[in-house]
Enzyme design. Structure first.
Site, PDB file in Angstrom:
ATOM      1  N   CYS A  73       6.805  -1.143   3.601  1.00 26.53           N
ATOM      2  CA  CYS A  73       6.795  -1.347   5.270  1.00 26.53           C
ATOM      3  C   CYS A  73       7.668  -2.433   5.553  1.00 26.53           C
ATOM      4  O   CYS A  73       7.149  -3.643   5.558  1.00 26.53           O
ATOM      5  CB  CYS A  73       5.368  -1.592   5.463  1.00 26.53           C
ATOM      6  SG  CYS A  73       5.261  -1.447   7.349  1.00 26.53           S
ATOM      7  N   CYS A  81       6.381  -4.255   8.543  1.00 28.93           N
ATOM      8  CA  CYS A  81       5.121  -5.278   8.189  1.00 28.93           C
ATOM      9  C   CYS A  81       5.419  -6.543   7.519  1.00 28.93           C
ATOM     10  O   CYS A  81       5.133  -7.490   7.916  1.00 28.93           O
ATOM     11  CB  CYS A  81       4.160  -4.295   7.329  1.00 28.93           C
ATOM     12  SG  CYS A  81       3.751  -2.592   7.931  1.00 28.93           S
ATOM     13  N   ASP A  82       6.358  -6.325   6.690  1.00 24.32           N
ATOM     14  CA  ASP A  82       6.634  -7.417   5.763  1.00 24.32           C
ATOM     15  C   ASP A  82       8.035  -8.053   5.760  1.00 24.32           C
ATOM     16  O   ASP A  82       8.466  -9.154   5.066  1.00 24.32           O
ATOM     17  CB  ASP A  82       6.422  -6.996   4.304  1.00 24.32           C
ATOM     18  CG  ASP A  82       4.764  -6.484   4.062  1.00 24.32           C
ATOM     19  OD1 ASP A  82       4.030  -7.097   4.918  1.00 24.32           O
ATOM     20  OD2 ASP A  82       4.716  -5.558   3.390  1.00 24.32           O
TER      21      ASP A  82
HETATM   22  C1  LIG Z   1       0.703  -3.068   2.312  1.00 24.25           C
HETATM   23  C2  LIG Z   1       0.572  -2.810   3.772  1.00 24.25           C
HETATM   24  C3  LIG Z   1       0.893  -3.776   4.760  1.00 24.25           C
HETATM   25  C4  LIG Z   1       0.802  -3.447   5.956  1.00 24.25           C
HETATM   26  N1  LIG Z   1       0.918  -4.355   7.071  1.00 24.25           N
HETATM   27  C5  LIG Z   1       1.026  -4.050   8.272  1.00 24.25           C
HETATM   28  C6  LIG Z   1       1.121  -4.805   9.323  1.00 24.25           C
HETATM   29  O1  LIG Z   1       1.147  -6.216   8.990  1.00 24.25           O
HETATM   30  N2  LIG Z   1       0.760  -4.606  10.596  1.00 24.25           N
HETATM   31  C7  LIG Z   1       1.021  -3.479  10.946  1.00 24.25           C
HETATM   32  O2  LIG Z   1       0.431  -2.946  12.121  1.00 24.25           O
HETATM   33  N3  LIG Z   1       0.685  -2.130  10.002  1.00 24.25           N
HETATM   34  C8  LIG Z   1       0.640  -2.587   8.731  1.00 24.25           C
HETATM   35  N4  LIG Z   1       0.648  -1.615   7.717  1.00 24.25           N
HETATM   36  C9  LIG Z   1       0.593  -0.041   8.240  1.00 24.25           C
HETATM   37  C10 LIG Z   1      -1.118   0.029   8.583  1.00 24.25           C
HETATM   38  O3  LIG Z   1      -1.910  -0.323   7.491  1.00 24.25           O
HETATM   39  C11 LIG Z   1      -1.211   1.381   8.744  1.00 24.25           C
HETATM   40  O4  LIG Z   1      -0.295   2.066   9.773  1.00 24.25           O
HETATM   41  C12 LIG Z   1      -2.590   1.695   9.309  1.00 24.25           C
HETATM   42  O5  LIG Z   1      -3.706   1.113   8.274  1.00 24.25           O
HETATM   43  C13 LIG Z   1      -2.971   3.307   9.608  1.00 24.25           C
HETATM   44  O6  LIG Z   1      -4.286   3.287   9.891  1.00 24.25           O
HETATM   45  P1  LIG Z   1      -5.012   4.500   9.925  1.00 24.25           P
HETATM   46  O7  LIG Z   1      -6.453   4.285  10.128  1.00 24.25           O
HETATM   47  O8  LIG Z   1      -4.361   5.600  10.205  1.00 24.25           O
HETATM   48  O9  LIG Z   1      -5.160   4.925   7.993  1.00 24.25           O
HETATM   49  P2  LIG Z   1      -5.304   4.125   6.862  1.00 24.25           P
HETATM   50  O10 LIG Z   1      -5.455   2.638   7.063  1.00 24.25           O
HETATM   51  O11 LIG Z   1      -4.498   4.645   5.821  1.00 24.25           O
HETATM   52  O12 LIG Z   1      -7.039   4.601   6.697  1.00 24.25           O
HETATM   53  C14 LIG Z   1      -7.257   5.899   5.940  1.00 24.25           C
HETATM   54  C15 LIG Z   1      -8.712   5.768   5.684  1.00 24.25           C
HETATM   55  O13 LIG Z   1      -9.020   7.211   5.519  1.00 24.25           O
HETATM   56  C16 LIG Z   1     -10.017   7.290   4.081  1.00 24.25           C
HETATM   57  N5  LIG Z   1      -9.924   8.472   3.580  1.00 24.25           N
HETATM   58  C17 LIG Z   1      -8.832   9.127   2.815  1.00 24.25           C
HETATM   59  N6  LIG Z   1      -9.238  10.312   2.390  1.00 24.25           N
HETATM   60  C18 LIG Z   1     -10.736  10.361   3.001  1.00 24.25           C
HETATM   61  C19 LIG Z   1     -11.554  11.412   2.729  1.00 24.25           C
HETATM   62  N7  LIG Z   1     -11.226  12.592   2.112  1.00 24.25           N
HETATM   63  N8  LIG Z   1     -13.102  11.198   3.001  1.00 24.25           N
HETATM   64  C20 LIG Z   1     -13.112  10.155   3.714  1.00 24.25           C
HETATM   65  N9  LIG Z   1     -12.351   9.052   4.033  1.00 24.25           N
HETATM   66  C21 LIG Z   1     -11.039   9.153   3.575  1.00 24.25           C
HETATM   67  C22 LIG Z   1      -9.584   6.014   3.477  1.00 24.25           C
HETATM   68  O14 LIG Z   1     -10.416   5.561   2.651  1.00 24.25           O
HETATM   69  C23 LIG Z   1      -9.229   5.101   4.542  1.00 24.25           C
HETATM   70  O15 LIG Z   1     -10.094   4.340   4.970  1.00 24.25           O
HETATM   71  C24 LIG Z   1       0.736  -2.090   6.287  1.00 24.25           C
HETATM   72  C25 LIG Z   1       0.426  -0.882   5.111  1.00 24.25           C
HETATM   73  C26 LIG Z   1       0.587  -1.453   4.202  1.00 24.25           C
HETATM   74  C27 LIG Z   1       0.669  -0.239   2.934  1.00 24.25           C
END
Ligand SMILES: Cc1cc2nc3c(=O)[nH]c(=O)nc-3n(C[C@H](O)[C@H](O)[C@H](O)COP(=O)(O)OP(=O)(O)OC[C@H]3O[C@@H](n4cnc5c(N)ncnc54)[C@H](O)[C@@H]3O)c2cc1C
Length: 309
Positions: free
Chosen positions: A134, A137-138
């Site tokens: 990303c 992000c980084d």
């Molecule tokens: C290394 C890294 C660094 C990042 N740094 C940043 C940053 O600095 N700033 C920023 O804004 N964004 C950053 N991002 C992006 C950010 O993390 C994502 O945009 C954000 O987390 C998305 O949120 P979400 O709630 O959609 O999903 P996610 O954070 O992906 O959460 C998904 C959730 O669903 C759960 N899940 C999946 N399948 C199931 C199932 N079958 N049953 C129950 N639960 C399930 C998982 O356990 C998880 O808890 C980064 C991403 C990465 C990988």
């Protein structure tokens, strides 16, 4: 049979916890199935500098713990279990978790997306510390550094172009001469003087010991010759995979598997809402995921009001 919940939230990233916070404050007594990797993608990152409200930045796990506390403070039950499957053929919806069946009037799906990694040799020891998926992000951590971007699609071109704001040099590594990216994105990258190219190369392995990323061993896809390419960081931009397998095709998605919104944040199944990276092909940020979690909870609340009978 168990009680019918007003709302069940699946996933515990910024979208899921924010949906839980809003649904909890609306007295909907939500349950969040947080999944085995509760906290989501941000549990993998050490510094978040772009989430409003933290001028000094905050660690990913720390921020997710605060979001979790805030959701539970408003009466959200949080269960660290994975949802195995759902049955959306009739209401209330059935949510299968191990040998338990849970029932709900509405569902909010926030299961996120996974970046696709190369899985080259030594990748796991440099994930998040040298190798990122990303740039938004980084990228800022690589100011005045030299990095490579792996990929040949629009996101690779976009990430490479974005990284030239910080990095002294960005080299795009792509395994063939044909690019999947649009012509306009490719031209923009081509005309950027800070971008260099390694065409017909792929990463064989990553160089450096844990905590000390040094570059990559590249292999020429035509001649098979190998060379070491030294740099300070790498960004893998070969795509993302939304996590929707447990839905077994019951909710309409695009051809890459991202859930489609039909009306506000509601999916093709009335009463099923979605938010965060599982619907988002474009922004993929914590703040946008949190915003979509909020939208899904408000939409679910209004839908329940309109459909209460
Ligand atoms: C290394 C890294 C660094 C990042 N740094 C940043 C940053 O600095 N700033 C920023 O804004 N964004 C950053 N991002 C992006 C950010 O993390 C994502 O945009 C954000 O987390 C998305 O949120 P979400 O709630 O959609 O999903 P996610 O954070 O992906 O959460 C998904 C959730 O669903 C759960 N899940 C999946 N399948 C199931 C199932 N079958 N049953 C129950 N639960 C399930 C998982 O356990 C998880 O808890 C980064 C991403 C990465 C990988």
């Amino acid at each position: 049979m168990p009680d019918v919940r007003e709302v069940i939230i699946i996933g515990s990233g910024p979208a899921g916890y924010t949906a839980g916070l809003y649904a909890g404050r609306a007295m909907l007594k939500p349950i969040i199935f947080a999944g085995f990797s509760s906290g989501g993608q941000l549990m993998l990152t050490s510094d978040i500098e772009n989430f409003p409200g933290y001028p000094e930045g905050i660690g990913g796990p720390e921020m997710m713990m605060e979001l979790r506390l805030q959701a539970s403070k408003f009466g959200c039950d949080i269960v660290d279990k994975n949802v195995d499957s759902v049955d959306l053929s009739e209401r209330p919806f059935k949510v299968n978790v191990g040998d338990e069946i849970h029932l709900a009037k509405t569902l909010i799906v926030t299961t996120g997306a996974e970046a696709i990694w190369l899985n080259a040799e030594n990748e796991s020891i440099h994930k998040g510390r040298g190798i990122s998926t990303c740039a938004t992000c980084d990228g800022a951590f690589f100011r005045d550094k030299e990095v490579i971007v792996v990929g040949g699609g629009d996101s690779a071109m976009e990430e490479a172009t974005f990284l030239t704001r910080f990095c002294s040099k960005v080299t795009i590594v792509h395994r063939r001469e044909v690019f999947r990216s649009s012509q306009i994105m490719l031209e923009r990258a081509r005309s950027n003087p800070k971008i260099e190219w390694k065409i017909n190369y792929q990463v064989k392995s990553w160089l450096g010991m844990e905590g000390n990323f040094e570059g990559a061993t590249l292999v020429n896809t035509e001649s098979g010759e190998e060379e070491n390419f030294f740099c300070d960081g790498a960004f893998i931009a070969i795509g993302h995979k939304p996590i929707t397998n447990f839905l077994s095709g019951q909710v309409e998605t695009d051809d890459q598997g991202y859930i489609l919104w039909k009306e506000n944040s509601m999916t093709s199944v009335p009463g099923v809402f979605a938010g965060g990276d599982v619907v988002d092909t474009r922004y993929r940020q914590a703040i946008t995921a949190a915003g979509m979690g909020c939208m899904a909870a408000i939409d679910a609340e209004r839908w329940i009001e309109d459909n209460a009978h």
